[in-house]
Design a protein around this motif. Sequence first.
Motif, short mmCIF file in Angstrom:
data_model
loop_
_atom_site.label_atom_id
_atom_site.label_comp_id
_atom_site.label_asym_id
_atom_site.label_seq_id
_atom_site.Cartn_x
_atom_site.Cartn_y
_atom_site.Cartn_z
N GLU A 55 -3.87 -10.65 4.08
CA GLU A 55 -2.67 -10.26 3.34
C GLU A 55 -2.90 -10.17 1.84
OE1 GLU A 55 0.32 -12.97 4.64
OE2 GLU A 55 0.95 -11.69 6.33
N MET B 209 -5.91 -1.55 8.47
CA MET B 209 -4.54 -2.02 8.37
C MET B 209 -3.63 -1.25 9.33
SD MET B 209 -1.86 -1.80 5.14
CE MET B 209 -1.42 -0.08 5.57
N TYR C 291 -3.21 -4.32 11.96
CA TYR C 291 -2.45 -5.39 11.33
C TYR C 291 -1.35 -5.95 12.23
CZ TYR C 291 0.24 -8.11 8.03
OH TYR C 291 0.91 -9.15 7.42
N ALA D 276 2.45 -0.87 3.25
CA ALA D 276 1.96 -2.22 3.00
C ALA D 276 3.11 -3.15 2.61
CB ALA D 276 0.90 -2.19 1.91
N SER E 277 -0.19 -2.50 -2.57
CA SER E 277 1.20 -2.85 -2.82
C SER E 277 2.01 -1.68 -3.38
CB SER E 277 1.29 -4.05 -3.78
OG SER E 277 0.70 -3.74 -5.02
N LEU F 217 -4.55 -6.88 1.10
CA LEU F 217 -3.64 -5.75 1.28
C LEU F 217 -2.64 -5.65 0.14
CD1 LEU F 217 -2.90 -5.88 5.12
CD2 LEU F 217 -4.56 -4.47 3.89
N GLU F 218 -2.13 -6.80 -0.29
CA GLU F 218 -1.18 -6.77 -1.40
C GLU F 218 -1.84 -6.29 -2.68
OE1 GLU F 218 2.08 -9.62 -3.71
OE2 GLU F 218 1.00 -10.37 -1.95
N HIS G 88 -7.66 0.60 4.65
CA HIS G 88 -6.35 1.14 5.02
C HIS G 88 -6.33 1.53 6.50
CE1 HIS G 88 -2.91 3.94 5.22
NE2 HIS G 88 -2.39 3.19 4.27
#
Length: 249
Positions: free
Chosen positions: A223, A207, A211, A236, A231, A226-227, A204
Amino acid sequence: MSQWSAENASSVEKAMLKLHRSCMDHIEQATRSNEPEINQVLHLEADLATWLGVLDSQPESQQLRSAHRDFGLAFYAAMSGLYRQAFSSLRSFLEVTAGATYLSALEFKRRQWVSGILDISWSSITSKEDGIYSAPFLKEFCPEATEEREEMLESLKQAYRRCSEYIHGNVSTSQMLPANISYREEIAKEWLSVAASALTATIHCLMVRYYKDLPEAGRGAVEGSLEEQFSHLISARQLLGLPLEERTS
């Protein structure tokens, strides 16, 4: 070599081999008893490795990879029954990764840190005024994460705090640690839980910091991770272009 030296070396070798066999026995039991938790940690570690590949050209990539090696040592120690050492290396992983990510925005201080002039402190990294989850930092790098900054900062700090309790001889943790190398399911499972939290918090942080600056190929590489992991977070979903109405609580 004198006879005494030869005998002493032989005694040390026997002691080390006995220790090694105890570690091997522990590895067999720990991996057999914690397969789902281990798979989760290794999955997160693979996600982190993807991030490190994407960030390889960054000036701080050497420190990030060094921290990644610390995580590998922590995992080995945890599986071998070296519990205190496992938490120590895990804390080092958190310190260096979060520290390198934070100082990536402060190039002069980052260079001083690398050259050994500056010691970065955990309190600086996690400062609510100007740390990695401070409002000014997020405003510049990821304003989408502003509403969740308290939650994610607490997650990062909790993982660090639990590692520190094992390192500094907290009474409750000291009582849990075995006197010799023997499997303790509650400690092994806790290390795996803290490791998963540490990896999640670290990703995190990456990100939040990187990102938006990644090229399209770099974004595409991370991606999916991260999803899968974030999510449920507004930040995000906004960064990935996911519909906000589908987010879960």
